[in-house]
Design an enzyme around this catalytic site. Structure first.
Site, short mmCIF file in Angstrom:
data_model
loop_
_atom_site.label_atom_id
_atom_site.label_comp_id
_atom_site.label_asym_id
_atom_site.label_seq_id
_atom_site.Cartn_x
_atom_site.Cartn_y
_atom_site.Cartn_z
N GLU A 55 34.83 29.31 49.39
CA GLU A 55 36.23 29.48 48.96
C GLU A 55 37.19 29.28 50.13
O GLU A 55 38.27 28.70 49.95
CB GLU A 55 36.40 30.85 48.30
CG GLU A 55 35.66 30.92 46.97
CD GLU A 55 35.71 32.27 46.29
OE1 GLU A 55 35.26 32.35 45.13
OE2 GLU A 55 36.21 33.26 46.88
N ASN B 226 45.39 40.02 37.04
CA ASN B 226 44.98 41.17 37.83
C ASN B 226 45.33 41.04 39.32
O ASN B 226 44.68 41.63 40.18
CB ASN B 226 43.49 41.48 37.61
CG ASN B 226 42.58 40.38 38.09
OD1 ASN B 226 43.04 39.31 38.50
ND2 ASN B 226 41.28 40.62 38.06
N LYS C 73 47.63 36.30 43.07
CA LYS C 73 47.75 35.52 41.84
C LYS C 73 49.20 35.44 41.34
O LYS C 73 50.06 36.23 41.77
CB LYS C 73 46.84 36.13 40.76
CG LYS C 73 45.35 36.10 41.13
CD LYS C 73 44.49 36.53 39.96
CE LYS C 73 43.01 36.52 40.34
NZ LYS C 73 42.15 36.80 39.16
N PHE D 225 36.89 32.84 28.67
CA PHE D 225 38.25 32.99 29.19
C PHE D 225 38.63 31.91 30.19
O PHE D 225 39.71 31.95 30.77
CB PHE D 225 38.43 34.39 29.82
CG PHE D 225 37.44 34.71 30.91
CD1 PHE D 225 37.60 34.22 32.21
CD2 PHE D 225 36.33 35.52 30.66
CE1 PHE D 225 36.70 34.51 33.22
CE2 PHE D 225 35.41 35.82 31.66
CZ PHE D 225 35.60 35.31 32.95
N TYR E 276 37.55 27.63 40.10
CA TYR E 276 36.84 28.61 39.26
C TYR E 276 35.70 27.97 38.47
O TYR E 276 35.30 28.51 37.44
CB TYR E 276 37.82 29.29 38.31
CG TYR E 276 38.59 30.45 38.92
CD1 TYR E 276 37.93 31.60 39.35
CD2 TYR E 276 39.98 30.41 39.02
CE1 TYR E 276 38.62 32.68 39.88
CE2 TYR E 276 40.68 31.49 39.56
CZ TYR E 276 40.00 32.62 39.98
OH TYR E 276 40.68 33.69 40.49
N HIS F 92 42.47 37.86 43.77
CA HIS F 92 41.07 37.43 43.72
C HIS F 92 40.47 37.67 45.10
O HIS F 92 41.16 37.49 46.10
CB HIS F 92 40.98 35.93 43.39
CG HIS F 92 39.62 35.36 43.69
ND1 HIS F 92 38.58 35.50 42.81
CD2 HIS F 92 39.14 34.71 44.77
CE1 HIS F 92 37.49 34.94 43.36
NE2 HIS F 92 37.81 34.45 44.54
P1 CMP Z 1 38.58 36.91 39.70
O1 CMP Z 1 38.00 37.83 40.69
O2 CMP Z 1 39.69 36.04 40.15
O3 CMP Z 1 37.42 35.98 39.11
C1 CMP Z 1 37.44 35.46 37.81
C2 CMP Z 1 38.57 35.99 37.00
O4 CMP Z 1 38.46 35.83 35.62
C3 CMP Z 1 38.68 37.48 37.18
O5 CMP Z 1 39.13 37.77 38.47
C4 CMP Z 1 39.61 37.87 36.05
O6 CMP Z 1 40.97 37.86 36.43
C5 CMP Z 1 39.35 36.78 35.06
N1 CMP Z 1 38.77 37.39 33.87
C6 CMP Z 1 37.66 38.13 33.79
N2 CMP Z 1 37.47 38.53 32.52
C7 CMP Z 1 38.49 38.04 31.81
C8 CMP Z 1 38.86 38.14 30.45
N3 CMP Z 1 38.12 38.82 29.57
N4 CMP Z 1 39.98 37.51 30.05
C9 CMP Z 1 40.73 36.80 30.94
N5 CMP Z 1 40.42 36.70 32.25
C10 CMP Z 1 39.32 37.32 32.68
#
Ligand code: CMP
Length: 139
Positions: free
Chosen positions: A127, A113, A10, A58, A50, A116
């Protein structure tokens, strides 16, 4: 069995020049990077990728963030690649991630984070084909 999963590094991680350190964790765990490309998604493309999260509070923030800088889209191959990749990534929220995982070592928050990864065989297939043609995956 040998499996393939989709992985994406990311923008928070590409910005901090962590692509190689993250890839080392995949390779050290026995996952092979059989396809890889760096892209800058538009917000619309991030939204399409997504779309299962479209109703989440979010979603807008997630799409903005995913379009805020380069990402690295990848296909990882290996024994139980889907589960193994999820182990190497650690929990979605870095505060809950086990020591030594990508998210424990590098992630900044639940949103930013660093990586993914697909959560199941069906999503892995979808995906992977969102980003790659068969010709671009070299096992
Ligand atoms: P990912 O595995 O990429 O799939 C969906 C993403 O949404 C997840 O990782 C997080 O990075 C993001 N996500 C989940 N919860 C939150 C949140 N409370 N606020 C912002 N982003 C979120």
């Amino acid at each position: 069995a040998t499996e393939r999963t989709f992985s994406m590094i990311k923008p928070d991680a590409t910005k901090r020049n962590l692509t190689g350190k993250i890839n080392a964790k995949f390779e050290d765990a026995g996952l092979r990077i059989v396809a890889q490309k760096r892209l800058h998604l538009s917000k619309a493309q991030a939204g399409e990728f997504y779309k299962v999260h479209a109703e989440r509070p979010f979603y807008d923030e997630l799409c903005e963030f995913m379009a805020s800088g380069p990402v690295v889209a990848q296909v990882l191959e290996g024994e139980n690649a889907i589960a193994k990749n999820r182990e190497v990534m650690g929990a979605t929220n870095p505060a809950d991630a086990d020591e030594g995982t990508i998210r424990a070592d590098f992630a900044e928050s639940v949103g930013e984070n660093s990586v993914h990864g697909s959560d199941a065989p069906e999503t892995a297939k979808e995906e992977i084909s969102f980003f790659f043609s068969g010709l671009e995956i070299v096992g």
